[in-house]
Design a protein around this motif. Structure first.
Motif, short mmCIF file in Angstrom:
data_model
loop_
_atom_site.label_atom_id
_atom_site.label_comp_id
_atom_site.label_asym_id
_atom_site.label_seq_id
_atom_site.Cartn_x
_atom_site.Cartn_y
_atom_site.Cartn_z
N ALA A 138 48.17 46.54 45.21
CA ALA A 138 48.79 47.62 45.98
C ALA A 138 48.06 47.90 47.29
CB ALA A 138 48.83 48.89 45.13
N ASN A 139 46.80 47.49 47.38
CA ASN A 139 46.03 47.73 48.61
C ASN A 139 46.10 46.57 49.59
OD1 ASN A 139 45.10 50.28 47.76
ND2 ASN A 139 43.50 49.32 46.52
N GLY A 140 46.92 45.55 49.27
CA GLY A 140 47.08 44.44 50.18
C GLY A 140 46.10 43.30 49.97
N GLU A 141 45.21 43.43 49.00
CA GLU A 141 44.25 42.36 48.73
C GLU A 141 44.98 41.19 48.04
OE1 GLU A 141 40.21 44.89 47.88
OE2 GLU A 141 41.80 44.92 46.37
N ARG A 142 44.62 39.97 48.44
CA ARG A 142 45.29 38.79 47.90
C ARG A 142 44.28 37.86 47.25
NH1 ARG A 142 49.45 37.08 52.81
NH2 ARG A 142 50.26 39.18 53.22
N ILE A 143 44.72 37.21 46.18
CA ILE A 143 43.89 36.25 45.46
C ILE A 143 44.75 35.03 45.16
CG2 ILE A 143 42.59 35.78 43.35
CD1 ILE A 143 42.00 38.76 43.15
N LEU A 144 44.23 33.83 45.45
CA LEU A 144 44.89 32.59 45.07
C LEU A 144 44.03 31.90 44.02
CD1 LEU A 144 47.25 30.58 45.63
CD2 LEU A 144 45.65 29.36 47.13
N ILE A 145 44.61 31.63 42.87
CA ILE A 145 43.90 31.01 41.77
C ILE A 145 44.44 29.59 41.59
CG2 ILE A 145 43.28 31.16 39.32
CD1 ILE A 145 43.90 34.15 39.47
N GLU A 146 43.62 28.63 41.89
CA GLU A 146 44.03 27.23 41.75
C GLU A 146 43.68 26.77 40.34
OE1 GLU A 146 42.21 25.17 45.00
OE2 GLU A 146 43.74 25.85 46.41
N VAL A 147 44.64 26.86 39.47
CA VAL A 147 44.45 26.58 38.06
C VAL A 147 45.70 25.93 37.52
CG1 VAL A 147 45.25 28.89 37.41
CG2 VAL A 147 43.80 27.62 35.83
N GLY A 148 45.55 25.01 36.58
CA GLY A 148 46.70 24.36 35.99
C GLY A 148 46.95 24.79 34.57
N ASN A 149 45.87 25.04 33.82
CA ASN A 149 45.99 25.42 32.42
C ASN A 149 46.44 26.88 32.30
OD1 ASN A 149 44.58 26.73 29.88
ND2 ASN A 149 44.90 24.57 29.41
N ALA A 150 47.52 27.10 31.56
CA ALA A 150 48.10 28.45 31.49
C ALA A 150 47.21 29.42 30.72
CB ALA A 150 49.49 28.39 30.85
#
Length: 356
Positions: free
Chosen positions: A155-167
């Motif tokens: 909600a505060n605009g912070e972004r995270i990209l998680i490079e992961v394949g295993n669910a």
């Protein structure tokens, strides 16, 4: 492609409630209103998989939560766009369309607003066909389709990209990140081709919600609605009973799910049967006099027979009279790979232990 109307959005919202046993009505109404407002200047289209090229990229969008109601920290409305763009950059391709992370609850409405903002169609398919509590509990994961990269935005605009394949690993990382982001996060995940979604997804799940909405919004007698639900979805009534007791826990569970277990006990005054409903985020099992009448991945819906409306678990009180309905899930969920992810054992339940 099918052009959707504002009335179709309302029907999707009704159908989405039928397929989920607990809803956040304030946030559902907020997203429905924002979607209808956006439709005054943009066209919302629903694409079948045949409308797209087999190699086109499609991406799932949805909201994930660690127990915080979105009404407590409302979204700005463009969080999904940021997540979609992050996944597109990570895979080096533009998406041709988006699909719901779950064709139920709030995640049925959110992709429609995102599609309007992005100028993309919504695909008439999803990887659940209902709603499950974990992002790893999808038909795509059961078939070995990678979940990542996963993009999150709080909600505060912070972004995270998680490079992961295993669910399963993604599940742990996403839940930890969501808590740090404030309790809920917009997300984009499961970037895949149209061919993969066609082979492994739940097809025409959005159309099914519209059909459900048509049935539920009508002024026809409840018996007529039940007959139409049976014809369209195979829905059957397990019992009509009065809530006698609400429990906060039905026993210990070592399953890492984002809510504590609970249960309802109901009494069927017509024939004296005892109905017990076991819950953990979703209704997991229904027992009648100790015998299993429904169990995940079956979809269980509670209906107020006087109002002919869906009842959220959060609103159930002692003394309420409820109809307990059972609807079969997509056939993929009853295959061994599906049951391993969402069958009773996946939630720590043993059918053998429940038999009289």
């Amino acid at each position: 492609m099918r052009v959707l109307s504002p009335e179709d959005v309302d029907r999707v919202a009704l159908g989405a409630q039928f397929l989920a046993c607990s809803i956040d009505p304030t946030t559902m109404l907020m997203y429905s209103d924002m979607t209808r407002m956006a439709m005054t200047s943009h066209t919302l289209t629903l694409a079948s998989l045949d409308d797209l090229a087999p190699d086109d990229l499609v991406v799932a969008v949805g909201l994930v939560s660690q127990g915080l109601l979105m009404a407590e920290m409302p979204p700005c409305g463009d969080e999904m766009l940021g997540c979609l763009a992050a996944v597109e950059r990570a895979v080096g391709r533009r998406a041709a369309a988006i699909f719901p992370l779950a064709a139920a609850n709030l995640n049925a409405i959110v992709p429609m607003l995102t599609a309007l903002q992005a100028g993309l169609p919504v695909v008439d398919a999803d990887p659940m066909g209902r709603v499950f509590p974990l992002i790893s509990q999808t038909t795509l994961n059961a078939a070995g389709v990678n979940i990542g990269p996963v993009a999150l935005m709080g909600a505060n605009g912070e972004r995270i990209l998680i490079e992961v394949g295993n669910a399963r690993r993604a599940e742990a990382l996403v839940r930890a990140a969501t808590e740090e982001l404030g309790g809920w996060a917009a997300s984009a995940m499961y970037p895949c081709t149209v061919s993969q979604l066609r082979d492994h997804g739940v097809i025409e799940s959005v159309s099914r919600m519209i059909t459900l909405g048509h049935i539920l919004e009508s002024v026809e007698p409840l018996a007529t609605k039940y007959r139409k639900l049976s014809d369209a979805l195979g829905t059957s009534r397990v019992a009509r009973a009065q809530v006698a007791y609400v429990e906060s826990s039905f026993g210990p569970s070592d399953v890492a799910l984002p809510a504590q277990p609970s249960s309802l006990t109901l009494s069927d005054d017509g024939n004296g049967r005892i109905v017990r409903i076991e819950i953990q985020n979703e209704i997991l099992m229904v027992l009648v006099d100790g015998a299993v009448a429904a169990a995940v991945p079956d979809i269980v819906t509670l209906i107020d027979p006087e109002k002919a409306s869906v009842v959220s678990l959060d609103d159930v009180r002692v003394g309420d009279v409820l109809d307990v309905l059972k609807t079969p899930a997509d056939p993929k969920w009853y295959e061994p790979e599906g049951l391993a992810l969402v069958g009773p054992a996946a939630f720590g339940l043993s059918l053998a232990e429940t038999q009289p």
